[in-house]
Design a protein around this motif. Structure first.
Motif, PDB file in Angstrom:
ATOM      1  N   SER A  11       4.785   4.652  12.551  1.00  0.00           N
ATOM      2  CA  SER A  11       4.485   4.733  11.123  1.00  0.00           C
ATOM      3  C   SER A  11       4.140   6.175  10.736  1.00  0.00           C
ATOM      4  O   SER A  11       3.854   6.997  11.594  1.00  0.00           O
ATOM      5  CB  SER A  11       3.287   3.850  10.793  1.00  0.00           C
ATOM      6  OG  SER A  11       3.616   2.524  11.030  1.00  0.00           O
ATOM      7  N   HIS A  12       4.122   6.420   9.424  1.00  0.00           N
ATOM      8  CA  HIS A  12       3.735   7.755   8.961  1.00  0.00           C
ATOM      9  C   HIS A  12       2.647   7.679   7.894  1.00  0.00           C
ATOM     10  O   HIS A  12       2.448   8.641   7.155  1.00  0.00           O
ATOM     11  CB  HIS A  12       4.958   8.515   8.445  1.00  0.00           C
ATOM     12  CG  HIS A  12       5.570   7.933   7.193  1.00  0.00           C
ATOM     13  ND1 HIS A  12       6.843   8.239   6.780  1.00  0.00           N
ATOM     14  CD2 HIS A  12       5.081   7.089   6.256  1.00  0.00           C
ATOM     15  CE1 HIS A  12       7.104   7.613   5.661  1.00  0.00           C
ATOM     16  NE2 HIS A  12       6.058   6.902   5.308  1.00  0.00           N
ATOM     17  N   VAL A  13       1.989   6.546   7.814  1.00  0.00           N
ATOM     18  CA  VAL A  13       0.969   6.283   6.780  1.00  0.00           C
ATOM     19  C   VAL A  13       0.080   7.509   6.517  1.00  0.00           C
ATOM     20  O   VAL A  13      -0.582   7.997   7.441  1.00  0.00           O
ATOM     21  CB  VAL A  13       0.063   5.121   7.233  1.00  0.00           C
ATOM     22  CG1 VAL A  13      -0.946   4.781   6.164  1.00  0.00           C
ATOM     23  CG2 VAL A  13       0.905   3.911   7.600  1.00  0.00           C
ATOM     24  N   TYR A  56      12.521  11.556   9.778  1.00  0.00           N
ATOM     25  CA  TYR A  56      11.364  11.258   8.927  1.00  0.00           C
ATOM     26  C   TYR A  56      11.797  11.364   7.470  1.00  0.00           C
ATOM     27  O   TYR A  56      12.925  11.751   7.173  1.00  0.00           O
ATOM     28  CB  TYR A  56      10.219  12.236   9.229  1.00  0.00           C
ATOM     29  CG  TYR A  56      10.391  13.580   8.569  1.00  0.00           C
ATOM     30  CD1 TYR A  56      11.391  14.467   8.977  1.00  0.00           C
ATOM     31  CD2 TYR A  56       9.593  13.945   7.483  1.00  0.00           C
ATOM     32  CE1 TYR A  56      11.580  15.674   8.336  1.00  0.00           C
ATOM     33  CE2 TYR A  56       9.768  15.162   6.836  1.00  0.00           C
ATOM     34  CZ  TYR A  56      10.758  16.027   7.276  1.00  0.00           C
ATOM     35  OH  TYR A  56      10.952  17.222   6.629  1.00  0.00           O
ATOM     36  N   ASN A  57      10.864  11.031   6.578  1.00  0.00           N
ATOM     37  CA  ASN A  57      11.176  11.305   5.177  1.00  0.00           C
ATOM     38  C   ASN A  57      10.106  12.162   4.532  1.00  0.00           C
ATOM     39  O   ASN A  57       8.927  12.069   4.858  1.00  0.00           O
ATOM     40  CB  ASN A  57      11.407  10.024   4.371  1.00  0.00           C
ATOM     41  CG  ASN A  57      10.151   9.256   4.087  1.00  0.00           C
ATOM     42  OD1 ASN A  57       9.618   8.591   4.973  1.00  0.00           O
ATOM     43  ND2 ASN A  57       9.646   9.347   2.857  1.00  0.00           N
ATOM     44  N   ASP A  58      10.599  12.996   3.645  1.00  0.00           N
ATOM     45  CA  ASP A  58       9.748  13.883   2.862  1.00  0.00           C
ATOM     46  C   ASP A  58       9.211  13.108   1.661  1.00  0.00           C
ATOM     47  O   ASP A  58       9.879  12.218   1.134  1.00  0.00           O
ATOM     48  CB  ASP A  58      10.602  15.067   2.397  1.00  0.00           C
ATOM     49  CG  ASP A  58       9.854  16.008   1.499  1.00  0.00           C
ATOM     50  OD1 ASP A  58       8.973  16.723   2.006  1.00  0.00           O
ATOM     51  OD2 ASP A  58      10.139  16.036   0.275  1.00  0.00           O
ATOM     52  N   HIS A  59       7.977  13.427   1.263  1.00  0.00           N
ATOM     53  CA  HIS A  59       7.360  12.753   0.113  1.00  0.00           C
ATOM     54  C   HIS A  59       7.161  13.762  -1.020  1.00  0.00           C
ATOM     55  O   HIS A  59       6.034  14.071  -1.404  1.00  0.00           O
ATOM     56  CB  HIS A  59       6.024  12.135   0.503  1.00  0.00           C
ATOM     57  CG  HIS A  59       6.128  11.094   1.581  1.00  0.00           C
ATOM     58  ND1 HIS A  59       6.297  11.400   2.903  1.00  0.00           N
ATOM     59  CD2 HIS A  59       6.083   9.741   1.508  1.00  0.00           C
ATOM     60  CE1 HIS A  59       6.344  10.280   3.614  1.00  0.00           C
ATOM     61  NE2 HIS A  59       6.227   9.261   2.793  1.00  0.00           N
ATOM     62  N   ALA A  60       8.247  14.337  -1.498  1.00  0.00           N
ATOM     63  CA  ALA A  60       8.215  15.304  -2.604  1.00  0.00           C
ATOM     64  C   ALA A  60       7.437  16.563  -2.251  1.00  0.00           C
ATOM     65  O   ALA A  60       6.933  17.257  -3.120  1.00  0.00           O
ATOM     66  CB  ALA A  60       7.664  14.667  -3.884  1.00  0.00           C
ATOM     67  N   SER A 192       6.938  -3.140   7.120  1.00  0.00           N
ATOM     68  CA  SER A 192       6.943  -3.689   5.768  1.00  0.00           C
ATOM     69  C   SER A 192       5.777  -3.125   4.945  1.00  0.00           C
ATOM     70  O   SER A 192       4.666  -3.004   5.433  1.00  0.00           O
ATOM     71  CB  SER A 192       6.878  -5.217   5.814  1.00  0.00           C
ATOM     72  OG  SER A 192       5.745  -5.672   6.508  1.00  0.00           O
ATOM     73  N   HIS A 193       6.057  -2.729   3.757  1.00  0.00           N
ATOM     74  CA  HIS A 193       5.013  -2.341   2.799  1.00  0.00           C
ATOM     75  C   HIS A 193       5.610  -2.123   1.419  1.00  0.00           C
ATOM     76  O   HIS A 193       6.772  -1.754   1.279  1.00  0.00           O
ATOM     77  CB  HIS A 193       4.194  -1.129   3.241  1.00  0.00           C
ATOM     78  CG  HIS A 193       4.931   0.186   3.408  1.00  0.00           C
ATOM     79  ND1 HIS A 193       6.007   0.349   4.240  1.00  0.00           N
ATOM     80  CD2 HIS A 193       4.685   1.418   2.894  1.00  0.00           C
ATOM     81  CE1 HIS A 193       6.399   1.625   4.234  1.00  0.00           C
ATOM     82  NE2 HIS A 193       5.616   2.287   3.406  1.00  0.00           N
ATOM     83  N   GLN A 194       4.784  -2.391   0.446  1.00  0.00           N
ATOM     84  CA  GLN A 194       5.153  -2.085  -0.942  1.00  0.00           C
ATOM     85  C   GLN A 194       3.925  -1.487  -1.607  1.00  0.00           C
ATOM     86  O   GLN A 194       2.850  -2.092  -1.617  1.00  0.00           O
ATOM     87  CB  GLN A 194       5.628  -3.345  -1.670  1.00  0.00           C
ATOM     88  CG  GLN A 194       5.880  -3.084  -3.140  1.00  0.00           C
ATOM     89  CD  GLN A 194       7.077  -3.829  -3.715  1.00  0.00           C
ATOM     90  OE1 GLN A 194       7.917  -4.359  -2.995  1.00  0.00           O
ATOM     91  NE2 GLN A 194       7.155  -3.868  -5.027  1.00  0.00           N
ATOM     92  N   ILE A 239      12.300  -0.024   3.177  1.00  0.00           N
ATOM     93  CA  ILE A 239      13.598   0.624   3.402  1.00  0.00           C
ATOM     94  C   ILE A 239      13.467   1.810   4.360  1.00  0.00           C
ATOM     95  O   ILE A 239      14.448   2.253   4.967  1.00  0.00           O
ATOM     96  CB  ILE A 239      14.225   1.062   2.043  1.00  0.00           C
ATOM     97  CG1 ILE A 239      15.707   1.435   2.187  1.00  0.00           C
ATOM     98  CG2 ILE A 239      13.463   2.220   1.426  1.00  0.00           C
ATOM     99  CD1 ILE A 239      16.587   0.315   2.611  1.00  0.00           C
ATOM    100  N   GLU A 240      12.232   2.310   4.527  1.00  0.00           N
ATOM    101  CA  GLU A 240      12.011   3.410   5.488  1.00  0.00           C
ATOM    102  C   GLU A 240      12.526   3.046   6.882  1.00  0.00           C
ATOM    103  O   GLU A 240      12.823   3.921   7.689  1.00  0.00           O
ATOM    104  CB  GLU A 240      10.514   3.753   5.569  1.00  0.00           C
ATOM    105  CG  GLU A 240       9.989   4.436   4.318  1.00  0.00           C
ATOM    106  CD  GLU A 240       8.488   4.645   4.334  1.00  0.00           C
ATOM    107  OE1 GLU A 240       7.989   5.265   3.390  1.00  0.00           O
ATOM    108  OE2 GLU A 240       7.799   4.179   5.262  1.00  0.00           O
ATOM    109  N   MET A 241      12.630   1.746   7.155  1.00  0.00           N
ATOM    110  CA  MET A 241      13.040   1.334   8.505  1.00  0.00           C
ATOM    111  C   MET A 241      14.485   1.710   8.840  1.00  0.00           C
ATOM    112  O   MET A 241      14.859   1.710  10.018  1.00  0.00           O
ATOM    113  CB  MET A 241      12.825  -0.168   8.688  1.00  0.00           C
ATOM    114  CG  MET A 241      11.388  -0.489   9.040  1.00  0.00           C
ATOM    115  SD  MET A 241      11.154  -2.246   9.374  1.00  0.00           S
ATOM    116  CE  MET A 241      10.682  -2.814   7.772  1.00  0.00           C
TER     117      MET A 241
END
Ligand code: DHB
Ligand code: FE
Length: 327
Positions: A11-13, A56-60, A192-194, A239-241
């Motif tokens: 995870s990257h929380v 990974y994904n960037d968060h702006a 899973s998360h929203q 969708i990060e998965m």
């Protein structure tokens, strides 16, 4: 010749990063989460990869709505920390591996994957939290890290199948690099998360656990999951998965699951973590051929492994859809 020896998901929380930075890892809530990564840090310490590829994904932080690359490969020598909200985390600068990264870019682009090449980029918690979970909090990261940023923030993200096939192309690229490097690939984000809207707080442990099973045993089936199913079953941010499928595509078809951890929740998110080794992998202290292949068989090899037992707390909250109240 370089080789991908293992894959890791994590995870990257962002709150995990805040817990580390504010020295809250010993609090019971966080202890439950961090305890699941103790064995993983030991594994990483023992495995000592020469290079990590971190999907990974960037968060702006590096990219905004003005520029949304689907796949962006970091080819720079250094990637300084940056972050949304509280600003850059107090973590070391990520050192890249420009030679291997450029080789991967050349190979996969010629294999018709249109990567964006990034020669200057800052990296946020999407990358640095998984590094902390696997390496702890050292003064310097112990090996070069090649960031591969994936757009899972703005519609349309890439399909799971495209991600899996990109992983295949990365595997081929690494295998054609002449230097003898042992590479670990990480797929981050999930599970899973929203975060917002009427379904905020959604967690679906049944989906998550089936995804973890599929990652080891039948990733091609996971690669067929459409976006709408991630949205429905795992929440908007589930969708990060798809990023995990890049990691899995870069591994051999047959892998050994050496460790798994699942807990609910960390912040708004289900934390899922798995370590998969290519069966042909060799360690720096090469094991004799007779010892290879003698590992316990079956999907939960970790449970039977003397070196990496599953933590007692790793069970999560059973199956089924859990919609928690919004905080
Ligand atoms: C949370 C999780 C994420 O993956 C993210 O990008 C932002 C927030 C959360 O659980 O709070
Ligand atoms: Fe996220």
């Amino acid at each position: 010749m370089a080789r991908i020896i293992a894959g890791v998901t994590s995870s990257h929380v962002p709150a995990i990063g805040a817990a580390i930075d504010n020295r809250k890892t010993g609090e019971p809530y966080w202890q439950r989460v961090f305890s699941g990564f103790e064995k993983s840090k030991e594994w990483m310490e023992k495995t000592k990869p020469d290079v990590v590829i971190a999907v990974y994904n960037d968060h702006a932080s590096a990219f905004s709505v003005e520029l949304i690359p689907t796949f962006a490969l970091g080819c720079a020598a250094e990637f300084p920390p940056a972050d949304e909200g509280w600003g850059p985390r107090p973590v070391p600068v990520v050192k890249g591996h420009p030679a291997l990264a450029s080789h991967i870019a050349q190979s996969v682009i010629l294999d018709e994957f249109d990567l964006t090449i990034v020669n200057r980029m800052e990296v946020d918690h999407g990358l640095t939290v998984p590094l902390n979970l696997m390496f702890g909090s050292p003064k310097e990261w112990p090996c070069p890290v090649i960031p591969l940023a994936v757009n899972v923030v703005m519609y349309p993200p890439p399909t799971g199948h495209r991600c899996y096939m990109l992983g295949r192309a990365i595997r081929k690229a690494v295998a054609s690099y002449p230097e003898d490097l042992r590479v670990v690939i990480m797929g981050t984000g999930g599970m899973s998360h929203q975060i917002s809207g009427p379904r905020a707080g959604l967690i679906n442990s049944k989906f998550d656990k089936a995804f973890l099973d599929g990652l080891t045993r039948d990733p091609r089936k996971l690669a067929r999951i459409p976006h709408v199913e991630y949205m429905r079953e795992a929440g908007a941010e589930g969708i990060e998965m798809v990023m995990w499928l890049i990691m899995r595509g870069a591994l051999d078809d047959k892998v050994k699951e050496v460790y798994r951890f699942y807990t609910v929740p960390a912040s708004n998110t289900a934390v899922g973590h798995i370590i998969l080794e290519n069966v042909q992998r060799t360690t720096k202290s090469r094991r004799p051929a007779s010892a290879r292949g003698s590992a316990p068989k079956g999907r939960r090899a970790a449970a039977a492994s003397p070196t990496l037992p599953s933590p007692a707390s790793g069970g999560g909250k059973g199956g089924g859809l859990i919609v928690r109240s919004k905080r």
